[in-house]
Motif scaffolding. Structure first.
Motif, PDB file in Angstrom:
ATOM      1  N   ALA A   1       0.843  -1.200   0.000  1.00  0.00           N
ATOM      2  CA  ALA A   1       0.000   0.000   0.000  1.00  0.00           C
ATOM      3  C   ALA A   1       0.877   1.248   0.000  1.00  0.00           C
ATOM      4  N   LYS A   2       1.949   1.187   0.792  1.00  0.00           N
ATOM      5  CA  LYS A   2       2.827   2.355   0.860  1.00  0.00           C
ATOM      6  C   LYS A   2       3.557   2.563  -0.470  1.00  0.00           C
ATOM      7  N   GLU A   3       4.068   1.486  -1.013  1.00  0.00           N
ATOM      8  CA  GLU A   3       4.818   1.607  -2.268  1.00  0.00           C
ATOM      9  C   GLU A   3       3.957   2.128  -3.404  1.00  0.00           C
ATOM     10  N   THR A   4       2.741   1.642  -3.485  1.00  0.00           N
ATOM     11  CA  THR A   4       1.906   1.982  -4.641  1.00  0.00           C
ATOM     12  C   THR A   4       1.031   3.209  -4.404  1.00  0.00           C
ATOM     13  N   GLY A   5       0.786   3.535  -3.147  1.00  0.00           N
ATOM     14  CA  GLY A   5      -0.129   4.628  -2.852  1.00  0.00           C
ATOM     15  C   GLY A   5      -1.593   4.231  -2.915  1.00  0.00           C
ATOM     16  N   TYR A   6      -1.841   2.982  -3.204  1.00  0.00           N
ATOM     17  CA  TYR A   6      -3.225   2.488  -3.257  1.00  0.00           C
ATOM     18  C   TYR A   6      -3.712   2.143  -1.852  1.00  0.00           C
ATOM     19  N   THR A   7      -5.025   2.237  -1.661  1.00  0.00           N
ATOM     20  CA  THR A   7      -5.641   1.538  -0.540  1.00  0.00           C
ATOM     21  C   THR A   7      -5.943   0.144  -1.054  1.00  0.00           C
ATOM     22  N   ILE A   8      -5.671  -0.876  -0.279  1.00  0.00           N
ATOM     23  CA  ILE A   8      -5.870  -2.233  -0.770  1.00  0.00           C
ATOM     24  C   ILE A   8      -7.165  -2.809  -0.229  1.00  0.00           C
ATOM     25  N   GLU A   9      -8.024  -3.198  -1.149  1.00  0.00           N
ATOM     26  CA  GLU A   9      -9.348  -3.675  -0.745  1.00  0.00           C
ATOM     27  C   GLU A   9      -9.509  -5.170  -0.930  1.00  0.00           C
ATOM     28  N   GLU A  10      -8.741  -5.721  -1.825  1.00  0.00           N
ATOM     29  CA  GLU A  10      -8.953  -7.135  -2.125  1.00  0.00           C
ATOM     30  C   GLU A  10      -7.666  -7.728  -2.661  1.00  0.00           C
ATOM     31  N   LYS A  11      -7.489  -9.037  -2.423  1.00  0.00           N
ATOM     32  CA  LYS A  11      -6.298  -9.708  -2.909  1.00  0.00           C
ATOM     33  C   LYS A  11      -6.702 -10.990  -3.627  1.00  0.00           C
ATOM     34  N   GLN A  12      -6.204 -11.153  -4.821  1.00  0.00           N
ATOM     35  CA  GLN A  12      -6.452 -12.390  -5.558  1.00  0.00           C
ATOM     36  C   GLN A  12      -5.116 -13.002  -5.909  1.00  0.00           C
ATOM     37  N   PHE A  13      -4.802 -14.094  -5.248  1.00  0.00           N
ATOM     38  CA  PHE A  13      -3.515 -14.732  -5.482  1.00  0.00           C
ATOM     39  C   PHE A  13      -3.726 -16.059  -6.177  1.00  0.00           C
ATOM     40  N   LEU A  14      -2.891 -16.314  -7.155  1.00  0.00           N
ATOM     41  CA  LEU A  14      -2.903 -17.621  -7.792  1.00  0.00           C
ATOM     42  C   LEU A  14      -1.486 -18.165  -7.792  1.00  0.00           C
ATOM     43  N   PHE A  15      -1.315 -19.276  -7.133  1.00  0.00           N
ATOM     44  CA  PHE A  15      -0.023 -19.956  -7.141  1.00  0.00           C
ATOM     45  C   PHE A  15      -0.073 -21.049  -8.192  1.00  0.00           C
ATOM     46  N   LYS A  16       1.071 -21.307  -8.785  1.00  0.00           N
ATOM     47  CA  LYS A  16       1.157 -22.420  -9.728  1.00  0.00           C
ATOM     48  C   LYS A  16       2.283 -23.335  -9.301  1.00  0.00           C
ATOM     49  N   GLY A  17       2.042 -24.605  -9.422  1.00  0.00           N
ATOM     50  CA  GLY A  17       3.062 -25.551  -9.034  1.00  0.00           C
ATOM     51  C   GLY A  17       2.655 -26.956  -9.419  1.00  0.00           C
ATOM     52  N   VAL A  18       3.230 -27.918  -8.730  1.00  0.00           N
ATOM     53  CA  VAL A  18       2.934 -29.313  -9.029  1.00  0.00           C
ATOM     54  C   VAL A  18       2.360 -29.952  -7.772  1.00  0.00           C
ATOM     55  N   CYS A  19       1.208 -30.561  -7.892  1.00  0.00           N
ATOM     56  CA  CYS A  19       0.541 -31.140  -6.723  1.00  0.00           C
ATOM     57  C   CYS A  19       1.227 -32.437  -6.302  1.00  0.00           C
ATOM     58  N   LYS A  20       0.890 -32.857  -5.108  1.00  0.00           N
ATOM     59  CA  LYS A  20       1.536 -34.032  -4.531  1.00  0.00           C
ATOM     60  C   LYS A  20       1.426 -35.247  -5.451  1.00  0.00           C
ATOM     61  N   ALA A  21       0.220 -35.473  -5.955  1.00  0.00           N
ATOM     62  CA  ALA A  21      -0.003 -36.647  -6.804  1.00  0.00           C
ATOM     63  C   ALA A  21       0.890 -36.596  -8.047  1.00  0.00           C
ATOM     64  N   CYS A  22       0.997 -35.418  -8.637  1.00  0.00           N
ATOM     65  CA  CYS A  22       1.793 -35.309  -9.862  1.00  0.00           C
ATOM     66  C   CYS A  22       3.292 -35.355  -9.575  1.00  0.00           C
ATOM     67  N   GLN A  23       3.683 -35.014  -8.362  1.00  0.00           N
ATOM     68  CA  GLN A  23       5.100 -35.130  -8.012  1.00  0.00           C
ATOM     69  C   GLN A  23       5.506 -36.593  -7.989  1.00  0.00           C
ATOM     70  N   GLY A  24       4.573 -37.443  -7.548  1.00  0.00           N
ATOM     71  CA  GLY A  24       4.848 -38.870  -7.493  1.00  0.00           C
ATOM     72  C   GLY A  24       5.082 -39.454  -8.877  1.00  0.00           C
ATOM     73  N   SER A  25       4.119 -39.259  -9.762  1.00  0.00           N
ATOM     74  CA  SER A  25       4.258 -39.775 -11.123  1.00  0.00           C
ATOM     75  C   SER A  25       5.258 -38.932 -11.880  1.00  0.00           C
ATOM     76  N   LYS A  26       6.386 -39.525 -12.224  1.00  0.00           N
ATOM     77  CA  LYS A  26       7.417 -38.731 -12.875  1.00  0.00           C
ATOM     78  C   LYS A  26       6.912 -38.089 -14.144  1.00  0.00           C
ATOM     79  N   ARG A  27       7.545 -37.040 -14.461  1.00  0.00           N
ATOM     80  CA  ARG A  27       7.261 -36.210 -15.636  1.00  0.00           C
ATOM     81  C   ARG A  27       6.322 -36.821 -16.664  1.00  0.00           C
ATOM     82  N   LEU A  28       5.166 -36.167 -16.854  1.00  0.00           N
ATOM     83  CA  LEU A  28       4.239 -36.648 -17.880  1.00  0.00           C
ATOM     84  C   LEU A  28       4.391 -35.846 -19.158  1.00  0.00           C
ATOM     85  N   SER A  29       5.337 -34.936 -19.147  1.00  0.00           N
ATOM     86  CA  SER A  29       5.447 -34.060 -20.317  1.00  0.00           C
ATOM     87  C   SER A  29       5.459 -34.875 -21.592  1.00  0.00           C
TER      88      SER A  29
END
Lengths: 133, 133
Positions: free
Chosen positions: B105-133
């Motif tokens: 808020a300080k850096e941007t000068g905005y008041t912050i009203e809402e946050k939408q975060f999206l993380f991307k990664g590999v889930c536990k199940a897919c970590q087990g099964s080696k690369r499906l690429s």
DNA sequence: TTTCTTGCAAAACATTTGCAAATCG
DNA sequence: CGATTTGCAAATGTTTTGCAAGAAA
């Protein structure tokens, strides 16, 4: 990992548009600004080029609010904040605490590879001008 | 702030679909699952109802990857993480540090009203099964 | 020539809208 | 009746795709 093709005239012109923009233009914005510079590329070419540039890591595709993707030539890791009043999008360079991210990895069991954060709020300019609701 | 209308049969049925879902269904998913329960509402009605439910705060509209909005009946503050391998979306309930948000808020000068975060990664199940690429 | 790229139009989707008919109060 | 909601189809907006023609290696 890239180098599947070359930086053609079209791709270069489109990269320049995105690179010169201080906002985060959509594909439609890019087409309009190309027109201002005397270019008239096909829709397919513009989308194609934007994808090429994104694949090359020269630009980033952003999916913020609205239907249309926006494009950003600042490729360093950063996040975005959008003003709910005027729609302006600004950059956010403050990194989150590493242990917070580690906690999320532990909680979810995911390995975390990428973070896309979108903050929403009211920008300084809009805070000044009382409610435009 | 709400109460502009009522919870009609259609809206209730659509809310039930979203509420019963363990994934985060798109409008098309909702229509398909309505069919499974013997309902056949018009597209317009489904989108209309989803917007109504979101306006009432009964569900949340999510814009994650892809073109289509997804809907989530968990309305408490939380974020999402998507598996880049299988596409699964999970919830994230770990709140970020307050001072990080204050810094932004300080850096941007905005008041912050809402946050939408999206993380991307590999889930536990897919970590087990080696690369499906 | 072989491969990649462009232009153009059509197609594919997701979502919205217009309007008449149905429903609610 | 008066207001809201539904159904349906058409319209909109964004992005992709197919294919012939053009340019590059």
């Amino acid at each position: 990992m890239a180098k599947k093709g070359m930086l053609t005239l079209q791709r270069k012109a489109i990269f320049d548009i995105v690179s010169d923009a201080s906002d985060h233009p959509t594909a439609a914005d890019v087409i309009e600004r190309l027109k201002d510079r005397g270019y008239h590329f096909a829709y397919g070419t513009v989308y194609n080029s934007l994808r090429y540039l994104a694949d090359e890591g020269m630009i980033r595709e952003l999916r913020l609010e609205g239907d249309a993707s926006r494009y950003d030539a600042r490729v360093e890791e950063h996040q975005h904040i959008i003003c709910v009043s005027c729609g302006k999008v600004d950059e956010v360079f403050v990194e989150p605490a590493a242990d917070w991210v580690a906690d999320i990895a532990k909680e979810t069991g995911y390995t975390i590879e990428e973070k896309q954060f979108l903050f929403k709020g009211v920008c300084k300019a809009c805070q000044g001008s009382k409610r435009l609701s």
